[in-house]
Write a protein that holds these residues in place. Structure first.
Motif, PDB file in Angstrom:
ATOM      1  N   SER A 272      46.659  50.774  45.246  1.00 58.09           N
ATOM      2  CA  SER A 272      47.040  52.011  44.591  1.00 58.09           C
ATOM      3  C   SER A 272      48.230  52.684  45.253  1.00 58.09           C
ATOM      4  CB  SER A 272      45.842  52.948  44.581  1.00 58.09           C
ATOM      5  OG  SER A 272      44.769  52.310  43.931  1.00 58.09           O
TER       6      SER A 272
ATOM      7  N   ARG B 155      36.310  51.662  36.836  1.00 53.14           N
ATOM      8  CA  ARG B 155      37.437  52.529  36.547  1.00 53.14           C
ATOM      9  C   ARG B 155      37.449  52.932  35.082  1.00 53.14           C
ATOM     10  NH1 ARG B 155      37.739  54.810  39.688  1.00 53.14           N
ATOM     11  NH2 ARG B 155      37.755  54.002  41.785  1.00 53.14           N
TER      12      ARG B 155
ATOM     13  N   GLU C 223      37.732  48.814  43.166  1.00 52.03           N
ATOM     14  CA  GLU C 223      38.951  49.579  43.431  1.00 52.03           C
ATOM     15  C   GLU C 223      38.812  50.463  44.661  1.00 52.03           C
ATOM     16  OE1 GLU C 223      42.146  50.391  42.868  1.00 52.03           O
ATOM     17  OE2 GLU C 223      42.286  48.487  41.811  1.00 52.03           O
TER      18      GLU C 223
ATOM     19  N   GLU D 299      44.918  51.974  37.767  1.00 50.33           N
ATOM     20  CA  GLU D 299      43.771  52.824  37.441  1.00 50.33           C
ATOM     21  C   GLU D 299      43.281  53.555  38.673  1.00 50.33           C
ATOM     22  OE1 GLU D 299      40.907  51.469  34.722  1.00 50.33           O
ATOM     23  OE2 GLU D 299      42.091  49.740  34.126  1.00 50.33           O
ATOM     24  N   GLY D 300      43.234  52.833  39.777  1.00 46.37           N
ATOM     25  CA  GLY D 300      42.823  53.471  41.032  1.00 46.37           C
ATOM     26  C   GLY D 300      43.752  54.621  41.377  1.00 46.37           C
TER      27      GLY D 300
ATOM     28  N   LEU E 173      34.993  55.440  34.344  1.00 48.46           N
ATOM     29  CA  LEU E 173      35.346  56.793  34.753  1.00 48.46           C
ATOM     30  C   LEU E 173      36.231  57.454  33.720  1.00 48.46           C
ATOM     31  CD1 LEU E 173      35.972  56.837  38.564  1.00 48.46           C
ATOM     32  CD2 LEU E 173      34.507  58.346  37.222  1.00 48.46           C
TER      33      LEU E 173
ATOM     34  N   SER F  56      33.122  58.926  43.303  1.00 48.59           N
ATOM     35  CA  SER F  56      34.520  59.278  43.574  1.00 48.59           C
ATOM     36  C   SER F  56      35.411  58.044  43.565  1.00 48.59           C
ATOM     37  CB  SER F  56      34.599  59.949  44.941  1.00 48.59           C
ATOM     38  OG  SER F  56      35.937  60.020  45.355  1.00 48.59           O
ATOM     39  N   PRO F  57      36.633  58.168  43.022  1.00 50.50           N
ATOM     40  CA  PRO F  57      37.594  57.058  43.149  1.00 50.50           C
ATOM     41  C   PRO F  57      38.069  56.892  44.584  1.00 50.50           C
ATOM     42  CG  PRO F  57      38.609  58.936  42.041  1.00 50.50           C
ATOM     43  CD  PRO F  57      37.150  59.269  42.213  1.00 50.50           C
TER      44      PRO F  57
ATOM     45  N   ASP G 153      43.365  57.872  38.950  1.00 52.36           N
ATOM     46  CA  ASP G 153      42.124  58.608  39.202  1.00 52.36           C
ATOM     47  C   ASP G 153      42.180  59.326  40.550  1.00 52.36           C
ATOM     48  OD1 ASP G 153      41.174  57.713  36.841  1.00 52.36           O
ATOM     49  OD2 ASP G 153      39.814  56.200  37.668  1.00 52.36           O
ATOM     50  N   ALA G 154      42.718  58.615  41.542  1.00 54.23           N
ATOM     51  CA  ALA G 154      42.759  59.202  42.881  1.00 54.23           C
ATOM     52  C   ALA G 154      43.689  60.411  42.913  1.00 54.23           C
ATOM     53  CB  ALA G 154      43.188  58.156  43.898  1.00 54.23           C
TER      54      ALA G 154
END
Lengths: 478, 596
Positions: free
Chosen positions: B516, A7, A232, A278-279, A10, A212-213, A282-283
């Motif tokens: 998430s 992460r 993640e 973080e996931g 990225l 890719s996340p 980014d997503a």
């Protein structure tokens, strides 16, 4: 530590690239870059795992109508053998096995060679506890409850060059879970070394190795065990609402992003939170850029209006948007039929209707893309061969799995049939297992997701304590 | 979302209604003799409480972080007032106060709960005000509707509901969850609330499973809450006998094989056939369509009644309620325990009636032969003596060393750390064994152990969604009225009260709640709450933004968080009039507030 590392890489990468004047859409291109899981073809491959939680009665899902014992053991809930034109009977697959009539939408796929079935398959562990058995299947370590991470999490980590393939020795094996004591700052510094080193590649449009996340996603509020772990992965309850304040307030999004990322003393639950944050961020960014919601289902395709149907629909949208999904996960529950499960119709048949319609809608919706997409069904264990006193079945052992998609070695029921005579049964009551579910998982990982390129010790990290041996594969894939 | 949860409920036991088909129903034995609360047990508690008190800091010496830690685990959220109180009287005195919840005046809470009437209703009244749809359908038929219609006409049923002034049964959950939230946010008996939540979850039943809708409230009220500071065995027996549990884990269908068999061979033959085959069989013999319909109804009902062992309760009793999955039992024990509990069932109201469902031991359905449980023989007996087998097995399980280990571990995971210190588990284990399963002594030991106050564990637990919501409401001075959106939020975050389908209940470990998607839901809840956007919840605009962070996290170190939030407000150009709410939202959504 591997997840966090990737992460940070990225984000660190993003900053580095922008500083070098790279276009801001790098994340979207990262998603579309060829996946290391694509194997030699270079095309991104995806596997959708469908977990039938609650232990589906596999003997009524794919019915061994050629085995007379089946009818002796199930006097009120058996599905009768196929007869042409009778839609309330099993649908003949190969003269011995038949599909439950409520799964008729899948029969055409089977006929087209796009669906294979592995019967008498499951976990060698004797537990009849849903929770243990689900855990064992999702960690792929039957009998070992100490395994913290899911097998798909380990697969994603093992196939991510940034997580494992670098030569700095930044983290232990992904299964270690404990991390290596490296702080976030170290990881970030380490990651930006990579970013600088990689920037020419990525900025030069050479594909790069940015991943890719959304490589691993679950379309559910809760992250399934199979995807849980240090790497993640993202759980998305609803694509449309995936964002801070529903995606409507960028300054808030930035504020929370910073509040979570600047936590420099990860301890206890705090590192769980920073990883999740973080996931998330980014997503969010990737989903914004690829806009999966703009992909409507193909004309005439109707998903069931259930949680399961919505999950499949959104997985299809992510795939069509090239969001970089390699492993997706969807749950469908309601299989724990202890009481009044019914036969050709009834409670269990209704569950099959939802399952069959959902899977068929998914395959029809993706059309040609099913060449690169595989759907694999699983359930924690089977149910007793004999029906119980309540017109239902209790927790059993062996079960069956379905494999759908262009890569399936379709039109076959695979695996050795152990028989249903009392002395052939597991503990005298349940369908015996002739195929370990890990052999099916391993076949999917090797043949479809390109894990065959991994070294032996990496395979060992995905399936600890289990020697993967292609000679044992049942041949569910072409 | 809420509707979706309810709609997903299995339609298992429509059979409960109109069941008067059982030939004989034994009557339940009187409660006398089950509750073994005596002066002895009480003395043990007192002794344990006094003996352990030495390890707790005395009044006046309690440090703020330890007090905050205690409140973060022993209440539904640290408030400034509670913190002051603990610092004032000391940890030991606070625990004693909380362990005698009767000492707190309950009047204000009673007034609050009046807004959630279904949560306190007896079964009779619940059936009257939230009748099952089948009852309404029968009424429609009587009123001259389509006699042949088998399915429910939802619209007609809804119209009839309006006419009768009744509501759909799913609405009961609204009051149950609402009352639970009121207690969590406002009750002074915080420790009792926290432990009620823990033990309900331990002995989980699921609102969505048919008849349990009318039973869950009574279950918590009678089988769980009275025992959270009592003896574990009493709670175990109370759950085993409660119709909510008997129904949820199917033990009401667990009967000795063949105990329902009749002498009529033709009847048996017909009964054994699948419905579709039976229909064709009857058609071939020229039976009229109307008669076939009647026979089908009777036969299907017959088939739904039991002719054999159902292991479900026995398995979860061993795996989840007592010994734990590694507690040293095997599949044979599960079957033998299932045989022990044959005949433990429920009274079923006659056809067309909706009277209360009660525990009923039916000796005719009990397997009177000997059983082997955990290496010991349970002497089988018939008549009412057969029920004693079950009580004896429960008594053995309740004080089994594996049970002590299992419960000690579970408490330590829920209240201390996902990987709790082994020393703490051992300590709790021995308190449990020495006191014969006294939960007051065990709770005291838990919150006063030196292991509990290891500073490395402060903030080590991730709040579950329900804990997050309750604690956010507690620190934001919220006025909580009945609010559907609040429950939709809880449902989306995955922890709507009483809606955990599996017998494990909701998970206790952080990994199960952190990912998430759920992080975003937490943050989004915080924003919506602070902005006053959740209907039914009023949050006052904080008048002094500079004190908001300290109020949200009383006693915590906010020297990093407070300026970070202030910076964000400045950088984003937030107008000063929005500083208060914005600060509140960021503080409630901050990583610091997600942990306890």
């Amino acid at each position: 530590m591997s997840g966090m590392h990737r992460r940070v890489f990225l984000k660190g990468g993003a900053v580095a690239l922008l500083a070098l004047g790279a276009p801001p859409s790098f994340l979207a291109r990262a998603a579309m870059a060829a996946s290391p899981l694509g194997g030699s073809s270079g095309r991104r491959k995806t596997v959708v795992f469908v977990f039938q939680r609650g232990a589906v009665d596999g003997l009524n899902m794919v019915i061994p109508f050629g085995d007379a014992e089946y009818y002796d053991a199930r006097r009120s809930i058996a599905v009768e053998p196929p007869r042409r034109g009778d839609v309330e009977r099993a649908i003949d697959l190969d003269g011995f096995f038949g599909l439950h009539p409520a799964l008729s939408p899948l029969h055409e796929l089977y006929g087209r060679g796009e669906m294979s079935i592995v019967h008498a398959c499951g976990s060698p562990h004797p537990t009849r506890s849903h929770f243990d058995a689900q855990d064992f299947m999702e960690t792929a370590t039957p009998g070992d409850k100490a395994t913290r991470d899911g097998w798909l999490n380990r697969l994603l980590a093992a196939t991510d060059p940034h997580a494992c393939g670098c030569d700095h020795g930044h983290g232990g094996a992904p299964t270690s879970g404990a991390g290596d004591g490296r702080t976030l700052d170290d990881a970030a510094a380490h990651a930006s070394d990579h970013a600088v080193g990689q920037s020419a590649l990525a900025g030069g449009g050479d594909g790069g190795q940015l991943l890719s996340p959304l490589r691993g996603v679950a379309l559910s509020a809760e992250m399934p065990r199979a995807l849980r772990g240090r790497y993640e992965t993202v759980a998305i309850p609803d694509l449309a609402e995936f964002g801070v304040a529903g995606g409507r307030d960028e300054s808030l999004e930035g504020a929370f992003d910073r509040l979570y990322r600047t936590k420099d003393t990860p301890a206890g639950s705090m590192d769980l939170l920073t990883d999740a944050a973080e996931g998330s961020f980014d997503a969010i960014e990737l989903i914004e850029r690829t806009d999966p919601l703009s992909y409507a289902p193909r004309a005439g395709v109707q998903y069931p209006g259930t949680d399961f149907g919505r999950s499949l629909l959104q997985i299809a949208q992510l795939i069509k948007a090239d969001a970089g999904v390699e492993v997706a996960f969807a749950d469908i529950g309601g299989w724990d039929t202890h009481v009044g499960q019914g036969g050709a119709s009834g409670q269990l048949a209704n569950r099959f209707t939802e399952l069959g319609r959902g899977l068929r809608a998914f395959c029809d919706d993706l059309g040609d893309r099913m060449e690169d997409v595989l759907v694999v069904s699983m359930s924690e264990f089977g149910r007793t061969v004999r029906e119980n006193g309540s017109g239902g079945t209790d927790h059993g052992h062996g079960n069956c799995m379905m494999v759908l998609g262009g890569a399936a070695a379709g039109g076959q029921v695979l695996g050795r049939w152990p028989g249903l005579e009392r002395e052939q049964l597991y503990e005298g009551r349940d369908l015996a297992i002739t195929t370990d579910f890990r052999d099916v998982f391993a076949e999917v990982a090797l043949r479809h997701l390109g894990a065959d390129a991994l070294e032996a010790n990496q395979m060992e990290s995905i399936f600890p304590g289990f020697a993967v041996n292609p000679a044992r594969f049942v041949g569910a894939l072409r | 979302m809420l509707q979706r949860t309810l709609a997903a409920a299995p339609q298992l036991a429509v059979a409960l209604l109109g069941l008067g088909l059982l030939d004989a129903v034994g009557s339940a034995p009187p409660d006398r003799g089950l509750a073994k609360k005596g002066p002895h047990a009480r003395k043990v508690v007192a002794a344990a409480v006094v003996d352990e008190s030495a390890v707790v800091p005395a009044a006046g010496t309690t440090d703020t972080l330890a007090a905050r830690h205690l409140l973060s685990r022993g209440t539904f959220g640290v408030t400034g007032d509670d913190l002051e109180h603990v610092l004032d009287i000391g940890i030991d005195a606070w625990l004693r106060e909380q362990l005698e919840p009767e000492g707190f005046d309950d009047e204000e809470m009673a007034a609050r709960l009046a807004r959630y009437p279904a949560a306190g209703m007896e079964q009779d009244e619940l059936y009257e005000r939230f009748p099952p749809p089948q009852v309404l359908q029968r009424q429609l038929r009587r009123m001259g509707g389509d006699r042949d219609s088998v399915g429910f006409d939802q619209e007609a049923i809804q119209t009839l509901r309006l006419e009768l002034g009744v509501q759909p049964p799913g609405r009961i959950l609204f009051d149950l969850a609402g009352a639970k939230l009121q207690r969590a946010v406002y009750s002074e008996r915080q420790l009792e609330e926290v432990m009620t939540d823990f033990w309900f979850n331990h002995f989980n039943v699921f609102f969505g499973k048919a008849a349990d809708r009318w039973l869950v409230g009574e279950y918590e009220r009678e089988a769980i809450r009275p025992h959270v500071f009592g003896r574990f065995e009493d709670m175990l027996v109370a759950t085993a006998r409660h119709p909510a549990m008997l129904f949820y884990l199917d033990n009401w269908t667990n009967v000795a094989p063949d105990s329902l068999r009749t002498e009529d061979a033709n009847f048996e033959r017909l009964r054994a056939m699948p419905a579709d085959r039976r229909r064709r069989f009857l058609e071939r013999r020229g039976v009229s369509a109307e008669q076939i319909e009647q026979i089908q109804v009777v036969m299907e009902r017959r088939r739904n009644m039991q002719q054999g062992i159902n292991e479900n309760y026995a398995r979860e009793l061993l795996e989840l309620h007592t010994l734990g999955v590694d507690g040293g039992y095997d599949q044979d024990d599960v079957i033998e325990v299932a045989r022990v509990f044959t005949g433990w069932g429920i009274t079923r109201p006659g056809r067309g009636e909706t009277g209360p469902i009660r525990f009923s031991y039916q000796s005719r359905l009990h397997d009177p032969t000997d059983k082997q449980v955990l290496g010991e023989t349970v002497r089988g007996s018939d008549g009412m003596g057969g029920m004693k087998e079950g009580l004896d097995v429960l008594a053995r399980l309740a004080v089994h060393p594996s049970t002590a280990r299992h419960l000690a571990t579970k408490l330590a995971v829920a209240f201390v750390a996902d990987r709790p210190p082994e020393g703490l588990v051992e300590e709790l284990e021995s308190v449990f064994l020495e006191t014969g399963g006294d939960l007051r002594a065990m709770t005291f030991a838990l919150f006063s152990s030196p292991h509990f106050y290891d500073p490395a564990l402060y903030g080590a637990k991730l709040k579950t969604p329900f804990e997050l919501v309750a604690s956010a409401l507690r620190v934001s001075d919220a006025t909580v009225m009945p609010s559907r959106p609040l429950f939709e939020t809880l449902n989306e975050m995955g922890e709507l009260p009483y809606a955990a389908q599996p017998p494990t209940g909701y998970p206790d470990e952080g990994e199960d709640w952190s990912n998430s998607g759920s992080l975003l839901q937490r943050v989004n809840f915080a924003i919506a709450l602070a902005a006053g956007q959740i209907r039914g919840v009023r949050v006052p605009d904080p008048d002094d933004p500079s004190t908001v962070v300290a109020r949200v996290l009383p006693g915590a170190d906010v020297t990093a968080l407070a300026p970070a939030i202030a910076d964000e407000l400045q950088a984003s150009g937030t107008p000063p009039r929005e500083y208060g709410r914005r600060t509140l939202g960021l503080a409630l959504g901050s990583p610091e507030f997600q942990t306890r």
